[in-house]
Design a protein around this motif. Structure first.
Motif, PDB file in Angstrom:
ATOM      1  N   LEU A 140       0.793  -1.221   0.000  1.00 20.04           N
ATOM      2  CA  LEU A 140       0.000   0.000   0.000  1.00 20.04           C
ATOM      3  C   LEU A 140       0.835   1.285   0.000  1.00 20.04           C
ATOM      4  CD1 LEU A 140      -2.652  -1.208   2.602  1.00 20.04           C
ATOM      5  CD2 LEU A 140      -3.038  -0.879   0.159  1.00 20.04           C
ATOM      6  N   TRP A 141       2.141   1.168  -0.286  1.00 18.92           N
ATOM      7  CA  TRP A 141       2.953   2.391  -0.286  1.00 18.92           C
ATOM      8  C   TRP A 141       2.517   3.390  -1.358  1.00 18.92           C
ATOM      9  CZ3 TRP A 141       5.608   3.746  -4.636  1.00 18.92           C
ATOM     10  CH2 TRP A 141       5.920   2.746  -5.556  1.00 18.92           C
ATOM     11  N   PRO A 142       2.030   2.966  -2.552  1.00 16.01           N
ATOM     12  CA  PRO A 142       1.577   3.990  -3.514  1.00 16.01           C
ATOM     13  C   PRO A 142       0.394   4.802  -2.973  1.00 16.01           C
ATOM     14  CG  PRO A 142       1.911   1.883  -4.613  1.00 16.01           C
ATOM     15  CD  PRO A 142       1.950   1.611  -3.148  1.00 16.01           C
ATOM     16  N   GLN A 143      -0.540   4.103  -2.328  1.00 15.34           N
ATOM     17  CA  GLN A 143      -1.683   4.812  -1.745  1.00 15.34           C
ATOM     18  C   GLN A 143      -1.220   5.797  -0.682  1.00 15.34           C
ATOM     19  OE1 GLN A 143      -1.751   1.623  -2.605  1.00 15.34           O
ATOM     20  NE2 GLN A 143      -3.770   1.005  -3.320  1.00 15.34           N
ATOM     21  N   THR A 144      -0.276   5.354   0.140  1.00 16.11           N
ATOM     22  CA  THR A 144       0.218   6.202   1.226  1.00 16.11           C
ATOM     23  C   THR A 144       0.877   7.465   0.690  1.00 16.11           C
ATOM     24  OG1 THR A 144       0.579   4.227   2.587  1.00 16.11           O
ATOM     25  CG2 THR A 144       1.683   6.251   3.268  1.00 16.11           C
ATOM     26  N   ILE A 145       1.716   7.309  -0.314  1.00 13.64           N
ATOM     27  CA  ILE A 145       2.416   8.469  -0.887  1.00 13.64           C
ATOM     28  C   ILE A 145       1.419   9.426  -1.532  1.00 13.64           C
ATOM     29  CG2 ILE A 145       3.989   9.178  -2.734  1.00 13.64           C
ATOM     30  CD1 ILE A 145       5.637   6.675  -2.128  1.00 13.64           C
ATOM     31  N   ILE A 146       0.476   8.887  -2.303  1.00 11.65           N
ATOM     32  CA  ILE A 146      -0.500   9.743  -2.982  1.00 11.65           C
ATOM     33  C   ILE A 146      -1.377  10.473  -1.958  1.00 11.65           C
ATOM     34  CG2 ILE A 146      -2.542   9.730  -4.468  1.00 11.65           C
ATOM     35  CD1 ILE A 146      -1.193   7.422  -6.021  1.00 11.65           C
ATOM     36  N   GLY A 147      -1.883   9.734  -0.970  1.00 15.65           N
ATOM     37  CA  GLY A 147      -2.766  10.348   0.014  1.00 15.65           C
ATOM     38  C   GLY A 147      -2.057  11.378   0.870  1.00 15.65           C
ATOM     39  N   CYS A 148      -0.913  11.003   1.427  1.00 19.47           N
ATOM     40  CA  CYS A 148      -0.177  11.942   2.286  1.00 19.47           C
ATOM     41  C   CYS A 148       0.337  13.127   1.486  1.00 19.47           C
ATOM     42  CB  CYS A 148       0.980  11.217   2.977  1.00 19.47           C
ATOM     43  SG  CYS A 148       0.462  10.011   4.218  1.00 19.47           S
ATOM     44  N   GLY A 149       0.805  12.848   0.259  1.00 16.51           N
ATOM     45  CA  GLY A 149       1.306  13.938  -0.583  1.00 16.51           C
ATOM     46  C   GLY A 149       0.219  14.948  -0.902  1.00 16.51           C
ATOM     47  N   SER A 150      -0.950  14.464  -1.285  1.00 15.15           N
ATOM     48  CA  SER A 150      -2.056  15.359  -1.625  1.00 15.15           C
ATOM     49  C   SER A 150      -2.494  16.179  -0.424  1.00 15.15           C
ATOM     50  CB  SER A 150      -3.232  14.543  -2.170  1.00 15.15           C
ATOM     51  OG  SER A 150      -4.338  15.367  -2.431  1.00 15.15           O
ATOM     52  N   LEU A 151      -2.689  15.524   0.713  1.00 15.31           N
ATOM     53  CA  LEU A 151      -3.138  16.244   1.902  1.00 15.31           C
ATOM     54  C   LEU A 151      -2.075  17.226   2.394  1.00 15.31           C
ATOM     55  CD1 LEU A 151      -4.904  13.402   3.935  1.00 15.31           C
ATOM     56  CD2 LEU A 151      -5.972  15.220   2.604  1.00 15.31           C
ATOM     57  N   GLY A 152      -0.811  16.826   2.312  1.00  7.81           N
ATOM     58  CA  GLY A 152       0.265  17.712   2.753  1.00  7.81           C
ATOM     59  C   GLY A 152       0.358  18.959   1.899  1.00  7.81           C
ATOM     60  N   LEU A 153       0.279  18.813   0.576  1.00  9.33           N
ATOM     61  CA  LEU A 153       0.359  19.969  -0.324  1.00  9.33           C
ATOM     62  C   LEU A 153      -0.813  20.919  -0.110  1.00  9.33           C
ATOM     63  CD1 LEU A 153       1.501  18.150  -3.600  1.00  9.33           C
ATOM     64  CD2 LEU A 153       2.852  19.786  -2.251  1.00  9.33           C
ATOM     65  N   VAL A 154      -2.025  20.352   0.045  1.00  8.71           N
ATOM     66  CA  VAL A 154      -3.194  21.200   0.252  1.00  8.71           C
ATOM     67  C   VAL A 154      -3.134  21.885   1.615  1.00  8.71           C
ATOM     68  CG1 VAL A 154      -5.716  21.188   0.519  1.00  8.71           C
ATOM     69  CG2 VAL A 154      -4.654  19.884  -1.321  1.00  8.71           C
ATOM     70  N   ALA A 155      -2.661  21.180   2.637  1.00  9.68           N
ATOM     71  CA  ALA A 155      -2.553  21.772   3.974  1.00  9.68           C
ATOM     72  C   ALA A 155      -1.591  22.953   3.980  1.00  9.68           C
ATOM     73  CB  ALA A 155      -2.104  20.715   4.977  1.00  9.68           C
ATOM     74  N   MET A 156      -0.517  22.860   3.207  1.00 13.08           N
ATOM     75  CA  MET A 156       0.468  23.944   3.170  1.00 13.08           C
ATOM     76  C   MET A 156      -0.004  25.128   2.323  1.00 13.08           C
ATOM     77  SD  MET A 156       4.183  22.061   2.969  1.00 13.08           S
ATOM     78  CE  MET A 156       3.769  21.094   1.513  1.00 13.08           C
ATOM     79  N   SER A 157      -0.792  24.859   1.280  1.00  7.98           N
ATOM     80  CA  SER A 157      -1.154  25.926   0.340  1.00  7.98           C
ATOM     81  C   SER A 157      -2.553  26.491   0.584  1.00  7.98           C
ATOM     82  CB  SER A 157      -1.039  25.421  -1.095  1.00  7.98           C
ATOM     83  OG  SER A 157      -1.830  24.260  -1.273  1.00  7.98           O
ATOM     84  N   GLN A 158      -3.540  25.624   0.786  1.00  6.96           N
ATOM     85  CA  GLN A 158      -4.921  26.058   0.971  1.00  6.96           C
ATOM     86  C   GLN A 158      -5.562  25.266   2.116  1.00  6.96           C
ATOM     87  OE1 GLN A 158      -6.034  28.576  -0.618  1.00  6.96           O
ATOM     88  NE2 GLN A 158      -4.564  28.749  -2.300  1.00  6.96           N
TER      89      GLN A 158
END
Length: 593
Positions: A504-522
């Motif tokens: 499940l590492w692809p899911q983890t990277i995609i999910g954490c990456g998306s949430l992290g980018l949005v949390a930092m920007s918007q």
């Protein structure tokens, strides 16, 4: 019982109404999506987003209207089953069984003790009915593991010896799994098919009580037009936390959806490959699956055989019908997220083979629709992942969410999508809450509402994990990466953290990456992004936690995912001695003296 012109006009009218409702709803929803994307002008990226949205929309809209129609029938029809299958209302239950019926138990590298546990209550019921002489059990093995084969042959030989004077049985093992399960049944048809009029199909994890088999056979006897009769399938009570929550949601969604679809599909119903009855003569004659091949490629067998067999049966002039009631049969669901994903991608591969049949001459229009919808069920996953990527990028690059999404239209669109997404479960949940008796069967209104909330959160987490899994698999399929038909791990077991991370590492990277980018920007948009990205972000702990046997046992005891069979257990299920039923109904403590 030929179909009259009046019947045909009614069916045509229902299908026309359903088509207008779906097309109108899709047009309105796309218009709402355009309004949502209106700020900043409508550019190329907006067009891409709208195109991806259009791919996922049919599945959701069809599910919504199936659920609405199913809810109306459930609430206002005195007999919802007869409303969509009139012949079912004519069965009294005391008709003689005249048709010679084969019962086909298909197995491959499965523990025979588990299969025999599921078979014996059915055999006892058939014998007690007085019609055992009309049935013949065939255990059709594709086991290729030598160790399994030795034990399997010994156990089924004992079963045959035990029942020798009461019901006919045959055990056969193929050493090569040619054609997968469809090839296994085709081998039966070539050897023994002309000995019987009907065949009941069972999987290794199937349980059908004798009353259900007798009811389906009686319907087939009453209506010779029916070529395939499918019974509704629900999950067996489980002590796996993952399976308990999943099959609670499945129990809610299946009946309203199936009744609604049966209302307009009528004689072009579904076939799910097991817990169904086949009329053997037309099945043998018309439903042999062709081999698949492209120029320069090796010939392949069809993996997901059931829906192709259904459309071929309908093309031959026979009806394919479904009986949408909850007590006709059970199945075991995968006990962990990883096992569920393994089965899911096998279905994905099989459904992708359907595109070759969409334009096949002679198919009914509804049959073509069913094939297209089965393909869209998995093609929609890359579309969802694409929307997640586009939404993340847009939020990161914009000055404010309002510059890319119109707030009011966006909130309305999101609410409407959630309603469509959960509509089959909402419909059935309302039907249950309006019925005190059914509410009690689920453990009472309070427990039911709590379980509904748990399952809703679970579905929001699970669905994006599966979207990414499908997308990865479909990408590999483009490069000829395929899977083989392997045995399913059915026993409860803990998933190690390392194994979950490897899968499940692809899911983890995609999910954490998306949430992290949005949390930092918007950060203001983060609550909305949780709907798409929270599940992938927590995929690893979700897989580990929901697999823990101790938590599953606790869930069964306190009623998480409580099913009606755990409140008032049918006698047939009591004979299986399922741990979940014992946990849900613990023995009383001894009285002190």
């Amino acid at each position: 019982m030929a179909q009259t012109e009046a019947d045909q006009r009614i069916i045509f009218a229902r299908r026309a109404i359903f088509a207008v409702l779906c097309l109108g709803t899709m047009a309105w929803t796309l218009w709402l999506a355009i309004l949502t994307l209106r700020p900043g002008g409508f550019g190329p990226l907006d067009l891409v987003a709208l195109s991806l949205f259009a791919i996922i929309l049919p599945w959701m809209v069809v599910g919504f209207w199936n659920a609405v129609i199913g809810f109306i029938i459930l609430r206002f029809s005195p007999d919802p089953v007869a409303a969509v299958l009139p012949v079912a209302g004519s069965v009294r239950g005391n008709e003689r069984i005249t048709a010679s019926t084969a019962i086909l138990m298909c197995t491959r590298n499965e523990h025979p003790a588990r299969i025999i546990r599921n078979l014996e209550p059915m055999l006892e019921g058939l014998h007690a009915s007085g019609f055992a002489d009309r049935f013949h059990l065939y255990v059709l093995s594709d086991t290729n593991d030598p160790e399994f084969a030795i034990g399997e042959e010994a156990r089924f030989s004992e079963l045959i010896a035990t029942w020798r004077d009461r019901i006919a049985m045959t055990y056969r093992r193929r050493t090569v799994n040619t054609g997968f399960k469809a090839g296994n049944i085709r081998d039966f048809c070539e050897r023994w098919g002309d000995h019987h009029e009907l065949a009941v199909t069972l999987d290794a994890d199937s349980f059908m009580p004798s009353d259900a088999i007798l009811r389906l056979v009686r319907i087939m006897q009453l209506d010779p037009r029916i070529g395939i009769l499918q019974g509704l399938i629900v999950g067996l009570p489980s002590t796996s936390l993952f399976a308990r929550i999943f099959q609670f949601g499945m129990r809610l969604g299946m009946r309203s959806y199936t009744i609604g679809s049966a209302w307009w599909q009528s004689d072009c119903g579904p076939y799910w490959g097991h817990n169904a009855v086949l009329r053997l003569e037309p099945f043998i004659k018309h439903c042999q699956l062709p081999l698949l091949s492209d120029a320069g490629e090796e010939e392949q067998h069809i993996l997901s055989h059931d829906q192709i067999e259904a459309v071929l049966m309908r093309a031959a002039g026979y009806h394919v019908r479904v009986v949408p009631q909850d007590d006709l049969g059970w199945e075991e669901n995968p006990p962990t997220l990883l096992e569920f994903m393994r089965r899911d991608v096998r279905w994905c591969q099989g459904n992708m083979q359907y595109w070759r049949f969409v334009s096949q001459p002679g198919l009914k229009p509804v049959s073509r629709y069913q094939l297209v919808l089965a393909i869209l069920m998995f093609i929609g996953s890359p579309a969802w992942v694409g929307l997640l990527a586009l939404t993340t990028a847009a939020l990161v690059l914009c000055d404010s969410p309002s510059t890319v999404i119109e707030p009011d239209a966006g909130k309305a669109l999101l609410l409407w999508l959630l309603v469509m997404w959960f509509s089959p479960k909402i419909a059935r949940a309302l039907d249950i809450l309006f019925s005190p008796r059914e509410c009690r069967s689920f453990g009472g209104a309070s427990r039911f509402v709590i379980n509904l909330a748990i399952e809703t959160i679970f579905s929001i987490l699970l669905s994006p994990i599966l979207w990414i899994s499908h997308t990865i698999f479909l990408t590999g399929l483009l490069f000829n990466r395929e899977i083989h038909w392997l045995g399913q791990v059915r026993d409860d077991h803990a998933v190690p953290f390392r194994e979950a991370l490897l899968r499940l590492w692809p899911q983890t990277i995609i999910g954490c990456g998306s949430l992290g980018l949005v949390a930092m920007s918007q950060p203001s948009a983060l609550p909305y992004m949780l709907l798409l990205a929270a599940g992938p972000a927590v995929a690893v702990p979700l897989a580990v936690i929901t697999s823990l046997p101790a938590l599953g046992e606790l869930a069964a005891r306190i009623g998480v995912g409580r099913l009606p069979e755990e409140t008032a257990t049918p006698e047939d299920l009591l004979e299986l001695a399922l741990p979940a039923i014992k946990s849900a109904n613990p023995a009383p403590l001894p009285t002190s003296v």
